[in-house]
Design a protein around this motif. Structure first.
Motif, short mmCIF file in Angstrom:
data_model
loop_
_atom_site.label_atom_id
_atom_site.label_comp_id
_atom_site.label_asym_id
_atom_site.label_seq_id
_atom_site.Cartn_x
_atom_site.Cartn_y
_atom_site.Cartn_z
N ALA A 79 -16.72 -4.10 3.27
CA ALA A 79 -16.71 -3.57 1.60
C ALA A 79 -14.80 -3.65 1.68
O ALA A 79 -14.68 -3.11 0.73
N TYR A 80 -14.09 -4.57 3.24
CA TYR A 80 -13.29 -4.19 2.39
C TYR A 80 -12.25 -3.26 2.18
O TYR A 80 -11.39 -2.87 1.80
N ASP A 81 -12.71 -1.99 3.18
CA ASP A 81 -12.15 -0.67 2.36
C ASP A 81 -11.55 -0.45 4.05
O ASP A 81 -12.11 0.56 4.90
N GLY A 133 -6.40 5.74 8.18
CA GLY A 133 -7.42 6.75 7.47
C GLY A 133 -6.33 7.40 6.24
O GLY A 133 -7.27 8.19 5.81
N LEU A 134 -5.28 7.24 5.92
CA LEU A 134 -4.50 8.31 5.58
C LEU A 134 -3.93 7.22 3.54
O LEU A 134 -4.06 7.50 3.29
N ASN A 135 -4.37 6.07 4.12
CA ASN A 135 -4.48 5.05 3.48
C ASN A 135 -5.81 4.13 2.64
O ASN A 135 -6.62 4.61 3.12
N GLU A 136 -5.47 3.98 1.50
CA GLU A 136 -6.17 2.93 1.23
C GLU A 136 -5.89 1.85 1.44
O GLU A 136 -4.62 1.14 0.92
N TRP A 137 -6.23 0.49 1.21
CA TRP A 137 -5.93 -0.90 2.29
C TRP A 137 -7.27 -1.71 2.07
O TRP A 137 -8.53 -1.44 2.71
N ASN A 138 -7.12 -3.18 1.85
CA ASN A 138 -8.66 -3.76 1.95
C ASN A 138 -8.15 -4.78 3.53
O ASN A 138 -8.89 -5.98 3.01
N GLY A 139 -6.92 -3.72 4.15
CA GLY A 139 -6.63 -5.64 5.07
C GLY A 139 -5.95 -6.32 4.83
O GLY A 139 -5.95 -6.88 5.75
N ILE A 140 -5.54 -6.71 3.30
CA ILE A 140 -4.64 -8.04 3.76
C ILE A 140 -3.69 -7.55 2.86
O ILE A 140 -2.14 -7.35 3.21
N GLY A 141 -3.60 -6.69 1.58
CA GLY A 141 -2.54 -6.47 0.50
C GLY A 141 -1.38 -5.04 1.37
O GLY A 141 -1.66 -4.59 2.33
N ALA A 142 -0.59 -4.59 0.75
CA ALA A 142 -0.20 -3.74 0.73
C ALA A 142 -0.89 -1.91 0.47
O ALA A 142 -2.37 -1.87 -0.23
N MET A 143 -0.34 -1.25 1.50
CA MET A 143 -1.58 -0.01 1.60
C MET A 143 -0.68 1.25 0.80
O MET A 143 0.06 0.95 0.80
N THR A 144 -2.14 1.79 0.00
CA THR A 144 -1.36 3.41 -0.51
C THR A 144 -1.69 4.38 0.09
O THR A 144 -2.88 4.90 0.11
#
Length: 293
Positions: free
Chosen positions: A256-258, A37-48
């Motif tokens: 939404a892949y969020d 929840g502290l990251n922006e992540w689409n479930g596949i790539g790297a987390m921000t």
């Protein structure tokens, strides 16, 4: 044997597998959910890493609070329905004729999966040839509502199969609790001139209260995180009118892949469930225990 039980190392050895299992399937997923929840992540790539942005966004998300309100309504109806289940259990425990048959009938929904129940009620609620509208038309009601397509009634239409699904579960719990009450107490009350209502209110209910408290927590918390039947029957529609917190979390994460925002919703849902459980325990806590000799 006493030496074995007093050996802390041996006790720890026996307890360790269970602790590891609980850690793996409960606590680690909770920690990971909070972290995602502290990251922006689409479930596949790297987390921000975005810090608390996802959690702060929840407080500005009208759709989330709308779904939270729907979950709270379901929790309220579930809690109130427990009174009806308790009354039914008291009637069944009163040795009425056919009680065994009724117990089996009430348990039937427990034998069905949520998908099967959803498909059954979809047939009942069908706007043109459903059982319910056909019945309403037969008694002279023209143009009965489309139960699952109208925003004003869809949520309450869903509450009925949800409460029906778990009725047998709670009735069975209450029935078992009531049957464990000594018959001598009821007989003594009858000798003293107490009627059935007084016996139920003054004897049965106080002795079953600890079980009632547990079922309140189960019903309310279970309602807050309810998902499956709503997902199958309406998928949160129409236009979010039946969206609940769990279904909104699913939509954000897997459609939404969020995954970051979906994880934030999931962790916030956990916090709400813990807070509600704490409040219920405080409200139902009693210092004195009724004792009968």
């Amino acid at each position: 044997m006493d030496k074995v039980l007093s050996n802390k190392k041996i006790i720890a050895l026996y307890v360790l597998p269970s602790l590891l299992l609980i850690l793996a399937i409960v606590y680690i997923p909770i920690v990971l959910t909070a972290y995602y929840g502290l990251n922006e992540w689409n479930g596949i790539g790297a987390m921000t890493f975005v810090g608390l942005d996802n959690y702060m966004a929840l407080f500005k998300d009208a759709t989330f609070w709308n779904s939270a309100w729907h979950s709270l309504l379901l929790a309220l109806f579930s809690g109130l329905s427990l009174m009806l289940y308790l009354v039914v259990a008291m009637v069944l425990a009163a040795r009425i004729k056919g009680a065994q048959l009724f117990r089996k009938i009430y348990l039937i929904p427990m034998l069905l999966s949520s998908v099967a129940i959803a498909q059954l009620w979809l047939k009942i609620y069908h706007p043109t040839n459903g059982v319910l509208n056909t019945l309403l038309e037969s008694i002279g009601i023209a143009n009965p509502p489309a139960w699952l397509a109208e925003s004003s009634i869809v949520l309450f239409a869903l509450f009925i199969p949800i409460l029906w699904q778990y009725a047998g579960f709670y009735i069975l719990i209450y029935y078992a609790a009531l049957k464990n009450i000594p018959a001598s107490l009821e007989e003594a009350a009858k000798i003293d001139g107490a009627n059935a209502l007084q016996i139920a209110w003054k004897i049965k209910l106080p002795l079953a209260m600890e079980v009632v408290k547990v079922t309140i927590v189960l019903a309310v918390v279970g309602s807050l995180k309810y998902f499956d039947l709503i997902f199958v029957m309406t998928d949160g529609g129409p236009s979010g009118s039946s969206e609940v917190m769990a279904s909104y979390m699913y939509h954000e994460a897997f459609r939404a892949y969020d995954f970051g925002y979906g994880s934030a919703i999931g962790f916030f849902l956990l916090v709400i469930c813990l807070a509600v459980t704490w409040v219920i325990r405080k409200l139902t806590a009693t210092k004195d225990t009724i004792q009968y000799s």
